[in-house]
Write an enzyme that holds these catalytic residues in place. Structure first.
Site, short mmCIF file in Angstrom:
data_model
loop_
_atom_site.label_atom_id
_atom_site.label_comp_id
_atom_site.label_asym_id
_atom_site.label_seq_id
_atom_site.Cartn_x
_atom_site.Cartn_y
_atom_site.Cartn_z
N GLU A 262 1.24 -1.17 0.13
CA GLU A 262 -0.22 0.11 -0.30
C GLU A 262 1.24 1.03 -0.16
OE1 GLU A 262 -3.08 1.90 -0.82
OE2 GLU A 262 -3.83 0.00 -0.12
N ASP B 259 1.23 3.95 -2.93
CA ASP B 259 0.75 5.68 -3.12
C ASP B 259 2.16 5.94 -2.93
OD1 ASP B 259 -1.75 4.34 -2.47
OD2 ASP B 259 -1.67 4.86 -0.27
N SER C 112 -7.52 2.60 -4.29
CA SER C 112 -6.41 3.15 -3.80
C SER C 112 -5.44 3.76 -4.01
CB SER C 112 -5.64 1.57 -2.11
OG SER C 112 -5.74 0.96 -2.36
N ASP D 11 -23.72 8.55 -10.92
CA ASP D 11 -24.22 7.08 -10.72
C ASP D 11 -23.04 6.18 -9.55
OD1 ASP D 11 -21.59 5.64 -11.90
OD2 ASP D 11 -22.38 6.34 -13.35
#
Length: 644
Positions: A306, A310, A561, A623
């Site tokens: 993660e 990022d 993410s 939507d």
């Protein structure tokens, strides 16, 4: 360990208050909140020992939150005469601080019940009152019965099934701990989805370690439907090939331990995939460690994935603009840091006595020094300034915490927006289901993991109306960069309607149009179909097959993410352009986004399945799958540069 020792260490739980009453300290007490469901694997045991020490924390209700939309529209709506005139931190404190009456009435009640003044104190930010007490006294104060609860991991806490407050105090109180809440601690963060394969798609091999690999054609756009690179993203969204370092500009990425970036992995990624905007070797983020700022020495996608993902893209797309890493928490797995611990660090007035807002879930410091990597200092309150843009790739089930907890955290994002900060969160990776694919049973408890039934389970903080929720899109299989995107299909992107937060005015027209032209096909037993609820996501960006440096090689990652830090990079670049011409940052962007749907490429294919359904469908216009669609940087920049 004796239960009394556990209780002293944990001081757990939370309560919810919402209505205003009048009277004096001897007013009758009314049931304030009742728990009908035990989430997770908690088992109720014996009644708690009345002599067990217990610290009660009373969170006082903030003033003027009913004017939230008025305040936010004044600084963020494109037609407002005061657009961009953001508040100072002191203005925010003064506007929302609890009233003198709230403090006086609450203390008067405690004193009337026999609590001595030397056992009552309140925090510097005036938001919290602390009472040094016992289980027996708490039962008397709250008309409650405390029991011992334990889960399969051996965690122990005290909690009650209901509690009461005097009618004259209820309207002043937001939270009391500990009382009724029980929930799993580990369900705090959501990690990106890792591609479970040993090699890349046909025609693209997994790369060997950096030092032994010649640089491939990093600027190639031939394979963008199968492998996403910075070059692909620039082509998809018209992002400029190079940024610039602008004084006063800033971009922050939030990570929670044990997730930890690795500089060598960043170096390898930059050396291969930033040919057009070369990021020099050993370029590191600005490190802001919070409550330990623990960087795990372990490797692998489960720890590195993660954070590396990022930072690889946030830094590559904005270089040479610096990127700040807010690394939150320490190595203590049973008491992990949360969004509230991060918020404490950038807003000292938000802190409670031990950091965080709820010791049931938020980390409480100091931790025991016997655990390697434990943070033994006091919680860090207001130690850092907020960057102009903040992207967070973590979230939890909206219903996993009480409404009071969610409302209090959501209000903090409102405050950041009022001060000119753009906050964005990933919308989720499990469609209309929640973490691990769990849905909601009729009694409010959760289904087993990846169940094919139950009510839709929206993700928070994406469902908070004061953040920008970023969903996932993708190029069609085998498509090219100039093809129209579809909803992500490696995983179902998070989206839906909040069960807690009302429809914000900036979104009213878009949601009204959605319902006027499209019937989702579900009744109230499946989702909040009142047509008066906050819908999310707000936008969608590519979220599949991001090549990322891991352990000296590369892996592909899919998940929203990846989308959120990419959109954060775009807004950071726009902030830089505004600062160059003497304007301020864009702050909370949703009112502008919804007022200018023309800057988005609409996405009309795909859905976000979950809970045994196809979820919602991507359709023309906004939507609850891909929001307004995919942003175009140049069009978006033009809109923001034209604003004051």
């Amino acid at each position: 360990m004796a239960f009394s020792a556990v209780a002293r260490a944990l001081c757990l739980a939370v309560a919810f208050a919402s209505t205003l009453s009048q009277g004096h300290p001897t007013s009758p007490k009314l049931v304030h909140e009742r728990r009908d469901v035990v989430h997770g694997d908690w088992v109720k045991g014996a009644r708690a020992d009345a002599k067990t020490p217990l610290t009660l924390r009373i969170g006082l209700k903030q003033r003027n939150l009913e004017r939230a939309e008025e305040f936010m529209n004044a600084v963020s709506h494109p037609r407002s005469e005061t657009y961009g005139k953001f508040w100072s931190a002191q203005q925010v404190v003064d506007m929302f601080a609890p009233s003198d009456d709230a403090i006086a009435e609450t203390k008067a009640w405690l004193l009337s019940e026999g609590v001595t003044a030397d056992r009552i104190s309140h925090s510097a930010g005036r938001n919290w009152i602390k009472v040094s007490s016992t289980v027996g006294e708490a039962e008397t104060l709250l008309d409650a019965v405390y029991s011992v609860y334990e889960n399969e991991d051996g965690a122990v806490l005290v909690a009650c099934e209901s509690y009461s407050l005097p009618t004259n105090v209820r309207g002043f109180v937001d939270l009391v701990t500990p009382t009724i809440q029980l929930e799993e601690r580990e369900a705090v963060t959501r990690r990106s989805v890792v591609e479970k394969r040993d090699s890349f798609p046909p025609g693209f091999k997994k790369l060997p370690p950096w030092a032994h690999h010649p640089k491939p054609g990093a600027d190639s756009l031939k394979n963008c439907s199968e492998v996403t690179t910075p070059a692909c993203l620039r082509a998809l969204y018209d992002i400029p090939p190079k940024g610039s370092a602008v004084k006063g500009n800033s971009y922050g990425i939030v990570e929670f331990a044990p997730q930890s970036y690795n500089q060598e992995d960043l170096n390898g990624f930059f050396s291969v995939y930033t040919n057009g905007n070369k990021v020099p070797n050993n370029t590191a983020p600005i490190f802001n460690g919070i409550d330990g700022g623990y960087l795990s020495p372990e490797g692998g996608s489960g720890v590195r994935g993660e954070s590396n993902l990022d930072l690889c893209y946030a830094m590559a797309l904005t270089y040479p603009q610096n990127v700040t890493l807010y690394q939150v928490g320490d190595s203590v797995a049973w008491n992990p840091a949360t969004n509230n611990n991060f918020l404490d660090a950038i807003d000292g007035s938000y802190c409670s006595f031990q950091g965080g807002d709820d010791p049931v879930w938020d980390a409480v410091y100091p931790h025991d020094a016997s655990t390697p990597g434990a943070y033994t200092g006091q919680p860090q309150c207001g130690v850092y300034n907020a960057t102009k843009v903040i992207s967070v790739s973590y979230g939890s089930n909206e219903g996993a915490r009480p409404a009071s907890y969610r409302a209090r955290e959501c209000a903090e994002y409102l405050k950041l927006g009022l001060m000119g900060v753009t906050v964005m969160f990933s919308s989720g990776d499990t469609g209309v289901a929640g973490l691990r694919g769990q849905c909601v049973k009729p009694d409010g408890s959760y289904t087993p993991v990846a169940a094919d039934y139950g009510q839709f389970n929206p993700m928070f903080p994406g469902s908070c109306p004061w953040v920008t929720s970023v969903g996932g899109s993708a190029l069609p299989a085998g498509g090219r960069v100039n093809d129209r995107e579809v909803a992500s299909y490696n995983f179902p992107t998070g989206g839906g309607f909040s069960n807690l937060f009302n429809l914000p005015s900036y979104q009213n027209s878009a949601v009204k149009s959605y319902y006027a032209h499209h019937n989702p096909g579900y009744n109230a037993s499946v989702y909040n179909n009142t047509q008066k609820a906050r819908g999310f996501p707000d936008v969608a960006l590519n979220s599949q097959n991001y090549v990322t440096g891991i352990d000296g090689g590369f892996q592909l990652f899919s998940g929203t993410s990846a989308s959120s830090p990419t959109f954060g990079a775009m807004i950071t670049l726009i902030n830089g352009e505004r600062l160059k011409i003497g304007k301020g940052p864009v702050g909370f962007i949703n009112p502008v986004l919804y007022a200018h749907p023309e800057v988005f490429t609409d996405i009309t294919e795909g859905h976000n399945s979950g809970c045994g359904t196809q979820g919602f469908a991507a359709v023309k216009g906004w939507d609850p799958v891909t929001g307004l669609g995919a942003p175009n940087y140049e069009k978006l920049k033009k809109v923001f540069l034209a604003l004051p």
